[in-house]
Enzyme design. Structure first.
Site, mmCIF file in Angstrom:
data_model
loop_
_atom_site.group_PDB
_atom_site.id
_atom_site.type_symbol
_atom_site.label_atom_id
_atom_site.label_comp_id
_atom_site.label_asym_id
_atom_site.label_seq_id
_atom_site.Cartn_x
_atom_site.Cartn_y
_atom_site.Cartn_z
ATOM 1 N N LYS A 184 -2.329 9.387 2.622
ATOM 2 C CA LYS A 184 -1.243 8.618 3.227
ATOM 3 C C LYS A 184 -1.546 8.283 4.685
ATOM 4 C CE LYS A 184 2.229 11.188 1.420
ATOM 5 N NZ LYS A 184 3.601 11.646 1.172
ATOM 6 N N ARG A 192 -6.105 16.433 -8.961
ATOM 7 C CA ARG A 192 -5.527 15.213 -8.417
ATOM 8 C C ARG A 192 -6.320 14.014 -8.918
ATOM 9 N NH1 ARG A 192 -4.446 15.849 -3.449
ATOM 10 N NH2 ARG A 192 -4.443 13.711 -2.744
ATOM 11 N N GLU A 204 6.951 13.943 0.082
ATOM 12 C CA GLU A 204 7.411 13.973 1.466
ATOM 13 C C GLU A 204 7.657 12.518 1.863
ATOM 14 O OE1 GLU A 204 4.736 15.862 4.230
ATOM 15 O OE2 GLU A 204 6.077 15.426 5.915
#
Ligand code: ATP
Ligand code: MG
Length: 563
Positions: free
Chosen positions: A274, A264, A35
């Site tokens: 983020k 992850r 994104e």
């Protein structure tokens, strides 16, 4: 075994090999779907190495990896992020070729899928507030309540959805929901929201749209639209998979992608969210997204980490199903290994003290050959000017040394790297006892040769000619946080910022060859660490600025041993 099989093995690679053998697909098509709401970080690098790595491994049979910007939420996205993401992926050594996609170019497709769901009686417009909808969701022990709008007719849903799309309904007053099962044990299946109203300008589509799809609806459709075969995501999405499959099963899609989850990357001494990285930038706790202390790809690049080291690190940690923490020392180790092999050696004195070789004439100038990289003899040598007065490191001299100190001290001999052996005859101190000058004599004939057998010379130190030195700045970076897991801090991650993560030294003496190196030149300053000429601030011939990438040894390991 066939020689075309990739040598790396993990459960995803095994699965793909199996799918190919069974004819599930003819070549794996993967995607990396960021994104554009921030810069890429080392966690993304793990996903990039996996997805683009697979594309490369299977390129010969038509495998590939797409870059897809998952830009379905206009409120946080920006062109700056799109540009940086592309640059970082290229820098890491990967390429999407012609396969660059924007989810925002698929808005018409998402809309047609939503309409198809409504027409099948599988979606409805709910005109309750988001709070009401949330209150009806129930919890793991209690089934949710059905919305009073759930039984609307197909016609009414179609016309209310059209009203949403046309901007006739204010933000927050209607959403499109899937009609699945309010009693499902999987909360994601309790009539999830598919579309919401947002009057926001989109970086790609401008003001064309005022309804935007939710991630769980858009993502499977994006994958299907691009004919992705293997949609690889992190473990948090495992219990979203039933919804992923529901969307694929019920929408008019051109292909059937399959989602697989892997663990992850979490790194010690690092935050990766983020939102938190943005906060560090916005509150100026760091100097931008590419601050060398940031775990961002651009930060690591500016720090002097190499694409090779990062790819090597990603290969070392591998792909598994188990969430855990990886020690940041492992990343630093990969950097050190790569630079040890590939970085040329140079000399710089960070904390200078003057050494005078009074047996050389005032105007003595001799160019000595110094090995560029002992790990790579093919890199040859360079010429370094040797003069009567040189700078050496303050801590390479002690007036009253302990037993095991082999460097310079009164009466002791050391080798000046690539040059003479010198013996300390005298030392000049100021009124506080600080050393201001060291007087030595050189031993003739010791360049490239041992001193006479009766002289002990057990260390080589680095040095720079006073006359030829260029001065400049060095930035010593250390870990940004002082605890292993900043995310777990009671008082927030900002409470454990390492106050010593940046130490600027402004009067460093470099050997003259460093005056002209370009930004991003990487080298080892002998005996100090690996350094890179700063991408932004280093100007050849004018302003020399080097960032420390990593010290020669892991100083944190030493510090923690005593605990
Ligand atoms: P956000 O918090 O904004 O959702 P995100 O890290 O999920 O952030 P995306 O831009 O959605 O950001 O991530 C792009 C891809 O990178 C996703 O496929 C995601 O699974 C992967 N990814 C993100 N963080 C990690 C990580 N720490 N380890 C491995 N893969 C990651
Ligand atoms: Mg995400």
């Amino acid at each position: 075994m066939s020689s075309t099989l990739p040598e790396r093995r993990d459960f995803i690679r095994d699965m793909i090999a199996n799918d190919l053998a069974e004819g599930v697909c003819t070549a794996p098509i993967t995607r990396f779907p960021p994104e554009p709401n921030g810069y890429l970080h080392i966690g993304h690098a793990k996903s990039i190495c996996l997805n683009f790595g697979l594309g490369q491994e299977y390129a010969s049979i038509g495998g590939r990896c797409h870059l897809r910007f998952d830009d379905t939420n206009p409120s946080k996205e920006d062109q700056e992020y799109v540009n940086s993401i592309k640059e970082d992926i290229h820098w890491l050594g990967f390429d999407w070729g012609e396969h660059l996609y924007f989810a925002s170019n698929m808005f018409d497709f998402f809309l047609s899928c939503a309409i198809a769901l409504i027409e099948k009686g599988l979606a409805y417009v709910d005109e309750q507030s988001v709070e009401q909808i949330r209150a009806q969701r129930g919890n793991i022990n209690t089934p949710g309540q059905e919305s009073p709008f759930r039984q609307r007719s197909i016609e009414e849903n179609l016309s209310r959805f059209e009203a949403m799309r046309k901007g006739e309904i204010p933000e927050g007053q209607a959403v499109l929901r899937a009609k699945i099962d309010m009693a499902s044990s999987n909360m994601n299946m309790r009539d999830p929201i598919l579309y919401r109203i947002m009057f926001a300008e989109h970086h790609n589509t401008g003001n064309t749209w005022c309804i935007y799809p939710m991630y769980d609806f858009a993502h499977p459709l994006e994958d299907a639209y691009e004919h992705i075969t293997h949609s690889l995501c992190t473990l948090e999405f495992e219990n979203h998979r039933p919804l992923y499959d529901w969307v694929i099963d019920n929408c008019p899609v051109p292909s059937r992608p399959h989602q697989t989850e892997f663990a992850r990357l979490n790194l010690t001494y690092t935050v990766m969210s983020k939102r938190k990285l943005l906060q560090l930038v916005q509150e100026k706790r760091v100097n931008g997204w590419d601050d060398p202390r940031m775990p961002t790809v651009s930060g690591m690049r500016r720090r002097g980490y190499t694409p090779n080291a990062i790819r090597q690190f990603c290969q070392t940690i591998g792909i598994t199903k188990f969430n855990g923490f990886t020690d940041v020392a492992l990343l630093e180790h990969s950097v050190r290994e790569d630079l040890n092999l590939n970085a040329p050696r140079r000399m710089a004195v960070l904390d200078p003290v003057k050494l005078v070789i009074d047996t050389l004439p005032e105007n003595h100038l001799e160019w000595v050959e110094v090995t560029n990289n002992p790990e790579r003899p093919e890199d040859g040598t360079r010429q370094v000017p040797m003069t009567r007065e040189i700078w050496i490191e303050r801590n390479d001299f002690m007036i009253d040394p302990p037993k095991k100190y082999f460097r310079l001290a009164p009466g002791r001999t050391v080798r000046l790297r690539g040059s003479y052996c010198v013996t300390c005859k005298d030392v000049i101190t100021d009124e506080n006892g600080n050393v201001v000058q060291i007087i030595c004599e050189h031993i003739p004939g010791t360049i490239g040769a041992n001193p006479p057998a009766n002289i002990q010379c057990r260390a080589a130190i680095h040095w720079v000619s006073c006359q030829h030195a260029v001065s400049g700045e060095v930035r010593l970076y250390d870990r940004l946080f002082s605890v292993e897991n900043p995310d777990a801090e009671e008082n927030g991650f900002l409470s454990v910022l390492n106050p010593n993560s940046l130490n600027v030294i402004s009067n460093v003496y470099f050997e003259p060859s460093l005056a002209s190196v370009p930004p991003e030149f990487i080298c080892q300053f002998e005996r100090i660490g690996y350094f890179v000429a700063d991408r932004r601030d280093h100007v050849p011939g004018q302003h020399i600025v080097f960032n420390r990438s990593v010290a020669l040894k892991d100083s944190w390991a030493k510090k923690n041993k005593g605990k």
